[in-house]
Motif scaffolding. Sequence first.
Motif, PDB file in Angstrom:
ATOM      1  N   ASP A 134     -47.247  53.485  -3.381  1.00 37.99           N
ATOM      2  CA  ASP A 134     -48.346  53.636  -2.831  1.00 37.99           C
ATOM      3  C   ASP A 134     -48.764  52.558  -1.893  1.00 37.99           C
ATOM      4  OD1 ASP A 134     -48.813  51.737  -4.954  1.00 37.99           O
ATOM      5  OD2 ASP A 134     -50.469  52.859  -6.053  1.00 37.99           O
ATOM      6  N   TYR A 159     -43.620  42.684   0.760  1.00 37.41           N
ATOM      7  CA  TYR A 159     -43.089  43.835  -0.103  1.00 37.41           C
ATOM      8  C   TYR A 159     -43.378  45.128   0.591  1.00 37.41           C
ATOM      9  CZ  TYR A 159     -42.603  47.245  -3.708  1.00 37.41           C
ATOM     10  OH  TYR A 159     -42.498  48.377  -4.460  1.00 37.41           O
ATOM     11  N   GLU A 197     -42.724  39.759 -15.298  1.00 42.42           N
ATOM     12  CA  GLU A 197     -43.345  39.171 -14.034  1.00 42.42           C
ATOM     13  C   GLU A 197     -44.503  40.034 -13.581  1.00 42.42           C
ATOM     14  OE1 GLU A 197     -40.406  39.197 -10.844  1.00 42.42           O
ATOM     15  OE2 GLU A 197     -40.145  41.144 -11.037  1.00 42.42           O
ATOM     16  N   VAL A 215     -55.245  35.913 -14.992  1.00 46.60           N
ATOM     17  CA  VAL A 215     -55.876  37.055 -14.124  1.00 46.60           C
ATOM     18  C   VAL A 215     -56.419  36.673 -12.919  1.00 46.60           C
ATOM     19  CG1 VAL A 215     -57.970  38.444 -13.871  1.00 46.60           C
ATOM     20  CG2 VAL A 215     -56.677  38.073 -16.315  1.00 46.60           C
ATOM     21  N   TYR A 216     -55.898  37.222 -11.746  1.00 44.21           N
ATOM     22  CA  TYR A 216     -55.889  36.785 -10.302  1.00 44.21           C
ATOM     23  C   TYR A 216     -57.360  36.922 -10.091  1.00 44.21           C
ATOM     24  CZ  TYR A 216     -50.777  36.707  -9.849  1.00 44.21           C
ATOM     25  OH  TYR A 216     -49.383  36.353  -9.981  1.00 44.21           O
TER      26      TYR A 216
HETATM   27  O1  DAU Z   1     -48.432  50.010  -6.672  1.00 43.34           O
HETATM   28  C1  DAU Z   1     -47.223  49.952  -7.037  1.00 43.34           C
HETATM   29  C2  DAU Z   1     -46.355  48.592  -6.904  1.00 43.34           C
HETATM   30  O2  DAU Z   1     -47.039  48.290  -8.227  1.00 43.34           O
HETATM   31  C3  DAU Z   1     -45.092  48.446  -6.942  1.00 43.34           C
HETATM   32  O3  DAU Z   1     -44.634  49.086  -5.722  1.00 43.34           O
HETATM   33  C4  DAU Z   1     -44.587  47.187  -7.237  1.00 43.34           C
HETATM   34  O4  DAU Z   1     -43.135  47.150  -7.259  1.00 43.34           O
HETATM   35  C5  DAU Z   1     -44.979  46.727  -8.560  1.00 43.34           C
HETATM   36  O5  DAU Z   1     -44.531  45.389  -8.661  1.00 43.34           O
HETATM   37  C6  DAU Z   1     -46.555  46.939  -8.398  1.00 43.34           C
HETATM   38  O6  DAU Z   1     -47.265  46.176  -7.672  1.00 43.34           O
HETATM   39  P1  DAU Z   1     -48.400  45.332  -7.885  1.00 43.34           P
HETATM   40  O7  DAU Z   1     -48.798  44.023  -7.310  1.00 43.34           O
HETATM   41  O8  DAU Z   1     -49.950  46.097  -8.301  1.00 43.34           O
HETATM   42  O9  DAU Z   1     -48.017  44.864  -9.777  1.00 43.34           O
HETATM   43  P2  DAU Z   1     -48.227  43.569 -10.341  1.00 43.34           P
HETATM   44  O10 DAU Z   1     -47.909  43.819 -11.868  1.00 43.34           O
HETATM   45  O11 DAU Z   1     -47.648  42.275  -9.922  1.00 43.34           O
HETATM   46  O12 DAU Z   1     -49.712  43.355 -10.418  1.00 43.34           O
HETATM   47  C7  DAU Z   1     -50.847  44.071 -10.904  1.00 43.34           C
HETATM   48  C8  DAU Z   1     -52.369  43.729 -10.611  1.00 43.34           C
HETATM   49  O13 DAU Z   1     -52.580  42.449 -11.485  1.00 43.34           O
HETATM   50  C9  DAU Z   1     -52.306  43.150  -9.165  1.00 43.34           C
HETATM   51  O14 DAU Z   1     -53.809  43.367  -8.880  1.00 43.34           O
HETATM   52  C10 DAU Z   1     -52.072  41.545  -9.342  1.00 43.34           C
HETATM   53  C11 DAU Z   1     -52.728  41.123 -10.588  1.00 43.34           C
HETATM   54  N1  DAU Z   1     -52.157  40.360 -11.621  1.00 43.34           N
HETATM   55  C12 DAU Z   1     -50.871  40.384 -11.365  1.00 43.34           C
HETATM   56  C13 DAU Z   1     -50.094  39.132 -12.335  1.00 43.34           C
HETATM   57  C14 DAU Z   1     -48.541  39.051 -12.226  1.00 43.34           C
HETATM   58  C15 DAU Z   1     -52.832  39.354 -12.095  1.00 43.34           C
HETATM   59  O15 DAU Z   1     -54.189  39.491 -11.869  1.00 43.34           O
HETATM   60  N2  DAU Z   1     -52.242  38.173 -12.913  1.00 43.34           N
HETATM   61  C16 DAU Z   1     -50.844  38.225 -13.001  1.00 43.34           C
HETATM   62  O16 DAU Z   1     -50.154  37.133 -13.212  1.00 43.34           O
END
Ligand code: DAU
Length: 356
Positions: A134, A159, A197, A215-216
């Motif tokens: 998405d 990405y 990760e 949390v970011y």
């Molecule tokens: O939306 C689909 C996508 O979801 C996929 O295409 C990607 O491959 C997949 O990695 C994922 O991307 P996100 O960036 O949304 O996923 P992530 O798990 O890295 O982060 C989810 C949310 O959480 C995002 O708003 C950032 C936040 N976050 C993430 C991490 C790793 C935090 O607040 N703290 C963190 O340590």
Amino acid sequence: MTILVTGGAGFIGSNFVLDWFAQGAGPVINLDKLTYAGNPANLHALKDNPEHVFVHGDICDRELVRSLLERHAPRAIVHFAAESHVDRSIHGPGDFVQTNILGTFTLLEEVRSWLEKQAPSRREDFRFLHVSTDEVFGSLAPHDPPFKESTPFAPNSPYAASKAAADHLVRAYHHTYGLPTLTVNCSNNYGPYQFPEKLIPLMILNAITHKPLPVYGEGGNVRDWLYVQDHCTAIRRVLERGRVGESYNVGGYNQKTNLEVVNAICALLDEARPNRKSPHSMLISFVKDRPGHDRRYAMDATKIAIQLEWTPSESFDSGLRKTVAWYLDNPDWVAHVTSGAYRQWIEKNYAKRGEA
Ligand code: DAU
Ligand code: NAD
């Protein structure tokens, strides 16, 4: 009946391959480079299954791709292989351009020339299913309607841009050369075998080891969460019944802020692993935001629901409960993936972040 899967040792790919065999759907050639995110242990259950052929290699290797097509004559390719983590794409976008764009281009080119030599019936039956995200659509404001298949692309991270480029190539190969392509654009997946990760497994593992939960920003960013097995079902449905040349949005109808997700994980761990001193949510720590952080994703998955009769079967509550239980029940898998290079990544991404 053989299919070629790329990236089948990663999170979604390995869930897909395991499900594929659970359905008795036929032989799989599994091409994976085994980057940090690829893990043969995910496929342990298939170690004695002669219908699963694992090939350690790169989708950018033209000769290898050509020889696999010639030797196995698959009826379909299901293309998962990618660099998939947004934060890593910010630290180093080169690998994303290489694998996500050039790797997809290599597959398309090799499939195109191989299909030209095949009989018309095989050409007609063949499918190239591209697994996308998405994130190609950009970011939504709080009250914007969800993304539709027709929403213009506006990728914001390296990405997302690399995935959008790949989606465009897939579309162009259908339009120009008539390649029988299908694309699925899916929202955030979670479930077993996800590399820690990503938000959900990272928070589970940090919480059970009493580390801060980073949390970011303010934790208000919204994602639309889908249990990984529902994504696998959607991919199988699109492969069987999708209209060639089309793309399908897949989503979980589960929009949550990151803070809601982290609090839900903490509540489940308070039940499963009560901490005598304080609830797990006391570990939440607000850290500096991700640069260019997309505010909100949400999918309108009406097309796949109406045309292909697919809807998710797992609720967020039941899926998250299963996921937390899986990480608690698999300490060996966790210990293996959190050794060595994982620690270097955690240091690189979080050490200099400080507080929000
Ligand atoms: O939306 C689909 C996508 O979801 C996929 O295409 C990607 O491959 C997949 O990695 C994922 O991307 P996100 O960036 O949304 O996923 P992530 O798990 O890295 O982060 C989810 C949310 O959480 C995002 O708003 C950032 C936040 N976050 C993430 C991490 C790793 C935090 O607040 N703290 C963190 O340590
Ligand atoms: P992942 O990072 O867990 O796994 C990627 C797999 O691809 C790994 O096994 C890795 O070794 C392999 N790989 C990487 N580069 C390769 C190369 N050059 N050649 C061969 N193999 C290579 O990713 P994931 O989360 O399972 O995502 C799979 C696909 O689904 C990706 O295309 C991703 O963009 C897409 N997607 C992911 C999500 C999500 O929430 N995780 C959501 C929507 C779409």
